[in-house]
Design a protein around this motif. Structure first.
Motif, PDB file in Angstrom:
ATOM      1  N   ILE A   1       0.877  -1.272   0.065  1.00 36.82           N
ATOM      2  CA  ILE A   1      -0.099   0.068  -0.018  1.00 36.82           C
ATOM      3  C   ILE A   1       0.954   1.417  -0.055  1.00 36.82           C
ATOM      4  CG2 ILE A   1      -1.808   1.623   1.267  1.00 36.82           C
ATOM      5  CD1 ILE A   1      -2.854  -1.167   2.546  1.00 36.82           C
ATOM      6  N   ILE A   2       0.571   2.034  -0.965  1.00 32.35           N
ATOM      7  CA  ILE A   2       1.159   3.646  -0.884  1.00 32.35           C
ATOM      8  C   ILE A   2       0.477   4.293  -0.103  1.00 32.35           C
ATOM      9  CG2 ILE A   2       2.239   5.163  -2.281  1.00 32.35           C
ATOM     10  CD1 ILE A   2       2.464   3.393  -4.560  1.00 32.35           C
ATOM     11  N   ARG A   3       0.818   5.289   0.877  1.00 33.56           N
ATOM     12  CA  ARG A   3       0.171   6.177   1.821  1.00 33.56           C
ATOM     13  C   ARG A   3       0.805   7.617   1.437  1.00 33.56           C
ATOM     14  NH1 ARG A   3       0.836   1.340   4.258  1.00 33.56           N
ATOM     15  NH2 ARG A   3      -1.111   0.558   5.250  1.00 33.56           N
ATOM     16  N   SER A   4      -0.248   8.304   1.182  1.00 31.50           N
ATOM     17  CA  SER A   4       0.010   9.779   0.845  1.00 31.50           C
ATOM     18  C   SER A   4       0.673  10.271   1.914  1.00 31.50           C
ATOM     19  CB  SER A   4      -1.324  10.702   0.414  1.00 31.50           C
ATOM     20  OG  SER A   4      -1.086  12.109   0.344  1.00 31.50           O
ATOM     21  N   ARG A   5       1.551  11.494   1.733  1.00 33.08           N
ATOM     22  CA  ARG A   5       2.185  12.280   2.555  1.00 33.08           C
ATOM     23  C   ARG A   5       1.523  13.312   3.004  1.00 33.08           C
ATOM     24  NH1 ARG A   5       7.714  11.193   3.700  1.00 33.08           N
ATOM     25  NH2 ARG A   5       8.258   8.926   3.231  1.00 33.08           N
ATOM     26  N   SER A   6       0.917  13.880   1.973  1.00 35.25           N
ATOM     27  CA  SER A   6      -0.102  15.300   2.049  1.00 35.25           C
ATOM     28  C   SER A   6      -1.484  15.072   2.600  1.00 35.25           C
ATOM     29  CB  SER A   6      -0.123  15.987   0.624  1.00 35.25           C
ATOM     30  OG  SER A   6       1.449  16.052   0.463  1.00 35.25           O
ATOM     31  N   PHE A   7      -2.029  13.869   2.329  1.00 30.71           N
ATOM     32  CA  PHE A   7      -3.619  13.606   2.414  1.00 30.71           C
ATOM     33  C   PHE A   7      -3.530  12.166   3.297  1.00 30.71           C
ATOM     34  CE2 PHE A   7      -3.446  16.272  -1.285  1.00 30.71           C
ATOM     35  CZ  PHE A   7      -4.535  17.336  -0.855  1.00 30.71           C
ATOM     36  N   PRO A   8      -3.600  12.294   4.462  1.00 25.53           N
ATOM     37  CA  PRO A   8      -3.724  11.193   5.472  1.00 25.53           C
ATOM     38  C   PRO A   8      -5.051  10.484   4.963  1.00 25.53           C
ATOM     39  CG  PRO A   8      -2.811  13.123   6.668  1.00 25.53           C
ATOM     40  CD  PRO A   8      -3.158  13.661   5.574  1.00 25.53           C
ATOM     41  N   GLY A   9      -4.822   8.882   4.986  1.00 27.99           N
ATOM     42  CA  GLY A   9      -5.984   8.290   4.780  1.00 27.99           C
ATOM     43  C   GLY A   9      -5.876   8.022   3.195  1.00 27.99           C
ATOM     44  N   LEU A  10      -5.260   8.676   2.301  1.00 29.85           N
ATOM     45  CA  LEU A  10      -5.266   8.479   0.887  1.00 29.85           C
ATOM     46  C   LEU A  10      -4.262   7.219   0.635  1.00 29.85           C
ATOM     47  CD1 LEU A  10      -6.429   9.094  -1.901  1.00 29.85           C
ATOM     48  CD2 LEU A  10      -4.344  10.750  -2.062  1.00 29.85           C
ATOM     49  N   TRP A  11      -4.874   6.004   0.728  1.00 25.85           N
ATOM     50  CA  TRP A  11      -4.185   4.858   0.526  1.00 25.85           C
ATOM     51  C   TRP A  11      -4.472   4.346  -0.727  1.00 25.85           C
ATOM     52  CZ3 TRP A  11      -4.623   1.663   5.894  1.00 25.85           C
ATOM     53  CH2 TRP A  11      -4.081   2.243   6.907  1.00 25.85           C
ATOM     54  N   LEU A  12      -3.434   3.756  -1.304  1.00 26.17           N
ATOM     55  CA  LEU A  12      -3.528   3.102  -2.659  1.00 26.17           C
ATOM     56  C   LEU A  12      -3.000   1.670  -2.815  1.00 26.17           C
ATOM     57  CD1 LEU A  12      -4.198   3.230  -5.551  1.00 26.17           C
ATOM     58  CD2 LEU A  12      -2.086   4.261  -6.130  1.00 26.17           C
ATOM     59  N   ALA A  13      -3.838   0.689  -2.933  1.00 17.28           N
ATOM     60  CA  ALA A  13      -3.447  -0.870  -3.001  1.00 17.28           C
ATOM     61  C   ALA A  13      -2.828  -0.792  -4.458  1.00 17.28           C
ATOM     62  CB  ALA A  13      -4.167  -1.805  -2.945  1.00 17.28           C
ATOM     63  N   VAL A  14      -1.591  -0.518  -4.735  1.00 13.22           N
ATOM     64  CA  VAL A  14      -1.219  -0.246  -6.096  1.00 13.22           C
ATOM     65  C   VAL A  14      -1.319  -1.643  -6.988  1.00 13.22           C
ATOM     66  CG1 VAL A  14       1.352  -0.581  -5.481  1.00 13.22           C
ATOM     67  CG2 VAL A  14       0.841   0.647  -7.622  1.00 13.22           C
ATOM     68  N   ASP A  15      -1.022  -2.839  -6.639  1.00 11.32           N
ATOM     69  CA  ASP A  15      -1.175  -3.776  -7.035  1.00 11.32           C
ATOM     70  C   ASP A  15      -2.481  -3.943  -7.953  1.00 11.32           C
ATOM     71  OD1 ASP A  15       1.787  -4.319  -6.933  1.00 11.32           O
ATOM     72  OD2 ASP A  15       1.376  -5.588  -5.513  1.00 11.32           O
ATOM     73  N   ASP A  16      -3.587  -3.806  -6.914  1.00 10.56           N
ATOM     74  CA  ASP A  16      -4.950  -3.851  -7.206  1.00 10.56           C
ATOM     75  C   ASP A  16      -5.489  -3.220  -8.367  1.00 10.56           C
ATOM     76  OD1 ASP A  16      -5.301  -6.213  -5.519  1.00 10.56           O
ATOM     77  OD2 ASP A  16      -5.663  -5.027  -3.970  1.00 10.56           O
ATOM     78  N   LEU A  17      -4.822  -1.856  -8.364  1.00  9.58           N
ATOM     79  CA  LEU A  17      -5.084  -0.771  -9.318  1.00  9.58           C
ATOM     80  C   LEU A  17      -4.711  -1.216 -10.561  1.00  9.58           C
ATOM     81  CD1 LEU A  17      -6.368   2.029  -9.877  1.00  9.58           C
ATOM     82  CD2 LEU A  17      -4.004   2.835  -9.505  1.00  9.58           C
ATOM     83  N   LEU A  18      -3.354  -1.647 -10.621  1.00  7.17           N
ATOM     84  CA  LEU A  18      -2.795  -1.950 -12.006  1.00  7.17           C
ATOM     85  C   LEU A  18      -3.457  -3.231 -12.475  1.00  7.17           C
ATOM     86  CD1 LEU A  18       1.082  -1.580 -11.124  1.00  7.17           C
ATOM     87  CD2 LEU A  18      -0.478   0.012 -12.359  1.00  7.17           C
ATOM     88  N   ALA A  19      -4.285  -3.869 -11.762  1.00 11.32           N
ATOM     89  CA  ALA A  19      -5.017  -5.224 -11.964  1.00 11.32           C
ATOM     90  C   ALA A  19      -6.562  -4.927 -12.277  1.00 11.32           C
ATOM     91  CB  ALA A  19      -4.783  -6.479 -11.026  1.00 11.32           C
ATOM     92  N   GLY A  20      -6.694  -3.744 -12.089  1.00 14.22           N
ATOM     93  CA  GLY A  20      -8.023  -3.301 -12.481  1.00 14.22           C
ATOM     94  C   GLY A  20      -9.166  -3.565 -11.442  1.00 14.22           C
ATOM     95  N   LYS A  21      -8.696  -4.400 -10.155  1.00 14.37           N
ATOM     96  CA  LYS A  21      -9.456  -4.542  -9.237  1.00 14.37           C
ATOM     97  C   LYS A  21      -9.904  -3.589  -8.226  1.00 14.37           C
ATOM     98  CE  LYS A  21      -6.993  -9.002  -9.174  1.00 14.37           C
ATOM     99  NZ  LYS A  21      -6.077 -10.019  -8.422  1.00 14.37           N
ATOM    100  N   MET A  22     -10.806  -3.000  -8.527  1.00 12.80           N
ATOM    101  CA  MET A  22     -11.201  -1.632  -7.931  1.00 12.80           C
ATOM    102  C   MET A  22     -12.209  -1.847  -6.702  1.00 12.80           C
ATOM    103  SD  MET A  22     -10.038   1.000  -9.233  1.00 12.80           S
ATOM    104  CE  MET A  22     -10.983   2.196  -8.380  1.00 12.80           C
ATOM    105  N   GLN A  23     -12.620  -3.137  -6.327  1.00 14.40           N
ATOM    106  CA  GLN A  23     -13.529  -3.414  -5.392  1.00 14.40           C
ATOM    107  C   GLN A  23     -12.261  -3.386  -4.110  1.00 14.40           C
ATOM    108  OE1 GLN A  23     -15.816  -6.785  -5.467  1.00 14.40           O
ATOM    109  NE2 GLN A  23     -16.573  -6.440  -3.238  1.00 14.40           N
ATOM    110  N   GLN A  24     -11.244  -4.042  -4.618  1.00 14.84           N
ATOM    111  CA  GLN A  24     -10.191  -4.089  -3.474  1.00 14.84           C
ATOM    112  C   GLN A  24      -9.338  -2.832  -3.152  1.00 14.84           C
ATOM    113  OE1 GLN A  24     -10.806  -6.124  -5.599  1.00 14.84           O
ATOM    114  NE2 GLN A  24      -9.646  -8.339  -5.416  1.00 14.84           N
ATOM    115  N   VAL A  25      -9.130  -1.968  -4.243  1.00 21.06           N
ATOM    116  CA  VAL A  25      -8.695  -0.612  -4.238  1.00 21.06           C
ATOM    117  C   VAL A  25      -9.642   0.430  -3.167  1.00 21.06           C
ATOM    118  CG1 VAL A  25      -8.081   1.638  -5.240  1.00 21.06           C
ATOM    119  CG2 VAL A  25      -7.709  -0.653  -6.535  1.00 21.06           C
ATOM    120  N   LEU A  26     -10.754   0.218  -3.450  1.00 24.07           N
ATOM    121  CA  LEU A  26     -11.803   1.157  -2.543  1.00 24.07           C
ATOM    122  C   LEU A  26     -11.728   0.351  -1.087  1.00 24.07           C
ATOM    123  CD1 LEU A  26     -14.480   1.887  -5.325  1.00 24.07           C
ATOM    124  CD2 LEU A  26     -12.454   3.526  -4.459  1.00 24.07           C
ATOM    125  N   ALA A  27     -11.631  -0.754  -1.040  1.00 22.66           N
ATOM    126  CA  ALA A  27     -11.747  -1.363   0.388  1.00 22.66           C
ATOM    127  C   ALA A  27     -10.401  -0.839   1.188  1.00 22.66           C
ATOM    128  CB  ALA A  27     -11.678  -2.940   0.133  1.00 22.66           C
TER     129      ALA A  27
END
Length: 246
Positions: free
Chosen positions: A195-221
């Motif tokens: 997971i990549i976690r933003s330095r400027s926006f706390p809580g803005l987390w990105l499951a990068v592997d899921d995004l690249l795979a198009g798994k938006m349900q996991q990205v939003l979870a």
């Protein structure tokens, strides 16, 4: 005797007599070198043009966009950022919004995430409804535009103080997340949980592997996990100012 002809040096037209086609505003063209004011003047005269950018004083016109290479990834990014905005008062998401950075740069990023000026953000909305100054976070979805996005645009965003710059290199299946530190961009990498976690926006987390795979349900979870943290709650409290109460 050789006849000498006298050349007529008078202009063929006076300014008042010039054909209207020659007096019209020149169209924007790829590679034109302009300042921001002339760029806007020409852009305003081309309402059919959907996307043009001024990067380091050079005009770039967008070509037709493919679905898999741009449209779908762009939609994923907007869904992710839009969800963050929905649970974070005081921030705003923009889709293909023109940004007036400086006299040589007026990009039209695929997505921006900004803190409202009333909440202490570093950019403002102009009277004619453009973003002026650097949004805190910018995202570019890059296929054919990788060379521009990772060089000239990156340099312009850095110089103007964009705190976080994200580039999704679609053809490479890579996601670059840069953050501003000590006047330079540093690559922000995923932690052990991917997971990549933003330095400027706390809580803005990105499951990068899921995004690249198009798994938006996991990205939003995963994003919802970030939104549930104490850090996000603390971040939101001073931003939660209703515009009509300012």
């Amino acid at each position: 005797m050789i006849e000498r002809k006298i050349l007529n040096l008078e202009p063929a037209f006076t300014m008042q007599q010039l054909p209207s086609s020659l007096l019209a505003t020149p169209p924007l063209g790829n590679g034109d070198r302009l300042d921001r004011h002339e760029f806007e003047r020409r852009y305003d005269k081309m309402p059919h043009l959907k996307k043009a950018e001024l990067i380091e004083g050079v005009v770039f016109l967008s070509t037709a966009l493919r679905f898999k290479r741009h449209g779908q990834p762009h939609g994923f990014i907007m869904g992710w950022l839009g969800t963050y905005q929905a649970f974070t008062m005081g921030v705003e998401v923009g889709n293909n919004s023109t940004v007036r950075l400086d006299l040589k740069n007026e990009p039209q990023p695929d997505a921006v995430l900004r803190i409202r000026e009333e909440s202490g953000g570093q950019s403002v909305l102009s009277d004619d409804d453009y973003i002026e100054g650097a949004p805190e976070l910018i995202v570019e979805v890059a296929a054919s535009s990788v060379a521009i996005d990772l060089h000239d645009k990156k340099r312009a965003y850095l110089r103007n103080g964009v705190k976080e710059y994200l580039v999704w290199r679609v053809l490479d299946q890579q996601f670059d997340w840069f953050y501003l530190q000590d006047c330079k961009y540093v690559l922000l990498t995923a932690e052990a949980d991917r997971i990549i976690r933003s330095r400027s926006f706390p809580g803005l987390w990105l499951a990068v592997d899921d995004l690249l795979a198009g798994k938006m349900q996991q990205v939003l979870a995963v994003l919802q996990q970030g939104l549930a943290t104490a850090e996000h709650n603390e971040f939101v409290q001073p931003l939660a100012i209703e515009p009509e109460k300012i």
